[in-house]
Design a protein around this motif. Structure first.
Motif, short mmCIF file in Angstrom:
data_model
loop_
_atom_site.label_atom_id
_atom_site.label_comp_id
_atom_site.label_asym_id
_atom_site.label_seq_id
_atom_site.Cartn_x
_atom_site.Cartn_y
_atom_site.Cartn_z
N ALA A 137 16.37 56.32 46.59
CA ALA A 137 15.65 55.55 45.57
C ALA A 137 16.61 55.09 44.47
O ALA A 137 16.49 53.96 43.97
CB ALA A 137 14.51 56.38 44.99
N LEU A 138 17.55 55.93 44.11
CA LEU A 138 18.52 55.56 43.09
C LEU A 138 19.43 54.44 43.59
O LEU A 138 19.72 53.49 42.85
CB LEU A 138 19.34 56.79 42.68
CG LEU A 138 20.31 56.60 41.52
CD1 LEU A 138 19.59 56.13 40.27
CD2 LEU A 138 21.06 57.90 41.26
N ILE A 139 19.85 54.52 44.83
CA ILE A 139 20.67 53.45 45.41
C ILE A 139 19.88 52.15 45.45
O ILE A 139 20.40 51.08 45.12
CB ILE A 139 21.16 53.83 46.84
CG1 ILE A 139 22.12 55.03 46.77
CG2 ILE A 139 21.79 52.64 47.55
CD1 ILE A 139 23.39 54.78 45.99
N ASP A 140 18.61 52.25 45.83
CA ASP A 140 17.75 51.05 45.85
C ASP A 140 17.64 50.45 44.46
O ASP A 140 17.70 49.23 44.28
CB ASP A 140 16.38 51.42 46.41
CG ASP A 140 15.61 50.20 46.86
OD1 ASP A 140 16.21 49.30 47.48
OD2 ASP A 140 14.40 50.14 46.56
N GLU A 141 17.51 51.30 43.45
CA GLU A 141 17.49 50.82 42.06
C GLU A 141 18.79 50.09 41.73
O GLU A 141 18.78 49.04 41.08
CB GLU A 141 17.27 52.00 41.12
CG GLU A 141 17.26 51.63 39.66
CD GLU A 141 17.17 52.84 38.74
OE1 GLU A 141 17.71 52.76 37.63
OE2 GLU A 141 16.59 53.88 39.14
N GLY A 142 19.91 50.67 42.17
CA GLY A 142 21.20 50.04 41.93
C GLY A 142 21.34 48.70 42.63
O GLY A 142 21.97 47.78 42.10
N ARG A 143 20.74 48.57 43.80
CA ARG A 143 20.76 47.28 44.50
C ARG A 143 19.95 46.24 43.73
O ARG A 143 20.37 45.10 43.59
CB ARG A 143 20.20 47.42 45.92
CG ARG A 143 21.09 48.22 46.84
CD ARG A 143 20.62 48.27 48.26
NE ARG A 143 19.16 48.30 48.39
CZ ARG A 143 18.52 48.14 49.53
NH1 ARG A 143 19.18 47.93 50.64
NH2 ARG A 143 17.20 48.18 49.57
N SER A 145 19.35 46.19 40.52
CA SER A 145 19.99 45.87 39.23
C SER A 145 21.31 45.14 39.41
O SER A 145 21.88 44.66 38.43
CB SER A 145 20.21 47.14 38.42
OG SER A 145 21.26 47.92 39.00
N GLY A 146 21.83 45.08 40.64
CA GLY A 146 23.10 44.42 40.90
C GLY A 146 24.30 45.33 40.78
O GLY A 146 25.44 44.89 40.98
N GLU A 147 24.07 46.59 40.47
CA GLU A 147 25.19 47.53 40.34
C GLU A 147 25.76 47.92 41.71
O GLU A 147 26.93 48.24 41.84
CB GLU A 147 24.72 48.79 39.60
CG GLU A 147 25.84 49.68 39.18
CD GLU A 147 25.39 50.85 38.31
OE1 GLU A 147 26.22 51.74 38.11
OE2 GLU A 147 24.23 50.88 37.86
N ILE A 148 24.90 47.84 42.73
CA ILE A 148 25.31 48.12 44.11
C ILE A 148 24.95 46.89 44.93
O ILE A 148 23.88 46.30 44.74
CB ILE A 148 24.61 49.38 44.64
CG1 ILE A 148 25.10 50.60 43.84
CG2 ILE A 148 24.86 49.59 46.13
CD1 ILE A 148 24.41 51.89 44.15
N ALA A 149 25.85 46.51 45.82
CA ALA A 149 25.65 45.30 46.62
C ALA A 149 24.30 45.33 47.33
O ALA A 149 23.93 46.36 47.92
CB ALA A 149 26.77 45.14 47.63
N PRO A 150 23.55 44.23 47.28
CA PRO A 150 22.20 44.22 47.86
C PRO A 150 22.16 44.44 49.37
O PRO A 150 21.15 44.89 49.90
CB PRO A 150 21.66 42.83 47.50
CG PRO A 150 22.84 42.01 47.14
CD PRO A 150 23.91 42.95 46.68
N GLY A 151 23.25 44.22 50.06
CA GLY A 151 23.27 44.42 51.50
C GLY A 151 23.48 45.87 51.93
O GLY A 151 23.39 46.19 53.12
N ARG A 152 23.75 46.75 50.98
CA ARG A 152 23.99 48.15 51.33
C ARG A 152 22.69 48.83 51.74
O ARG A 152 21.63 48.58 51.16
CB ARG A 152 24.62 48.92 50.15
CG ARG A 152 25.93 48.36 49.61
CD ARG A 152 27.09 48.35 50.60
NE ARG A 152 27.43 49.63 51.15
CZ ARG A 152 28.32 50.47 50.65
NH1 ARG A 152 28.99 50.16 49.56
NH2 ARG A 152 28.57 51.62 51.24
N ASP A 153 22.76 49.69 52.72
CA ASP A 153 21.59 50.40 53.25
C ASP A 153 21.29 51.62 52.37
O ASP A 153 22.07 52.59 52.37
CB ASP A 153 21.89 50.82 54.69
CG ASP A 153 20.73 51.52 55.37
OD1 ASP A 153 19.86 52.09 54.69
OD2 ASP A 153 20.72 51.50 56.62
N ALA A 154 20.19 51.57 51.62
CA ALA A 154 19.86 52.65 50.69
C ALA A 154 19.64 53.98 51.41
O ALA A 154 20.06 55.03 50.92
CB ALA A 154 18.63 52.28 49.87
#
Length: 192
Positions: A137-143, A145-154
């Motif tokens: 969920a935190l990784i998804d939040e980062g995607r 917000s743009g902090e983590i690349a949107p293509g990354r698999d949460a």
């Protein structure tokens, strides 16, 4: 009419958790529990049914306190990577500061009992699933917000974070200091 209990069962579970966490399930004897809890064997068995019954309650107590605290830290305000660093650093520092180097009770239970104790295995599995879900969920939040690349698999990154935490907690039991563990945290966060 029976005599009222002369001890607080909740406090007894807390004390038992500390003993099991330090010595493991197999390494803890009923006498260890009696000594730590300050009760007789009859009271121990009448209240908890068995050593295993008390161990289950101790694992649940660990889940409720430790896993909930971890999830709470993950859900604090701040940037995603900052929160991840805070959580991982907190775990490493707490493990290294522990004079008994107990590590994580859930990880210890998995190493000791997985495959031989269905109840303990399921309790640990649920604890790890909850933690992994919070990381995902935190990784998804980062995607978002743009902090983590949107293509990354949460989900995949949540699994990576959970596996890293398990490894950090295990390594901290034998580490001479924080250097290797800090390098691992830095590398993981750089990879996100």
């Amino acid at each position: 009419m029976g005599r009222p209990k002369q001890f607080d069962p909740d406090h007894a579970v807390e004390q038992a958790m500390e003993v099991f966490w330090r010595k493991g399930y197999a390494g803890t004897t009923p006498q260890d529990l009696v000594d730590a809890l300050g009760i007789g064997k009859g009271s121990l068995y009448n209240t908890f049914g068995s050593k295993h019954g008390l161990y289950e309650r101790a694992l649940r107590r660990y889940r409720d306190s430790q896993a909930a605290a971890l999830v709470g830290m993950i859900e604090e305000p701040g940037s995603v990577k900052e929160r991840l660093r805070n959580v991982l650093t907190y775990l490493v520092e707490a493990d290294l500061a522990d004079p008994h180097r107990r590590g994580c009770m859930a990880v210890n239970a998995a190493a000791e009992l997985a495959g031989t104790d269905e109840v303990a295995t399921e309790l640990v599995r649920r604890m790890l699933d909850r933690t992994e879900g919070a990381f995902s969920a935190l990784i998804d939040e980062g995607r978002r917000s743009g902090e983590i690349a949107p293509g990354r698999d949460a989900a995949a990154l949540g699994s990576l974070l959970l596996t890293t935490v398990v490894g950090l907690r295990l390594m901290a039991r034998v580490a001479e200091g924080p250097d290797r563990l800090t390098r691992t945290i830095d590398a993981l966060l750089d990879s996100l």
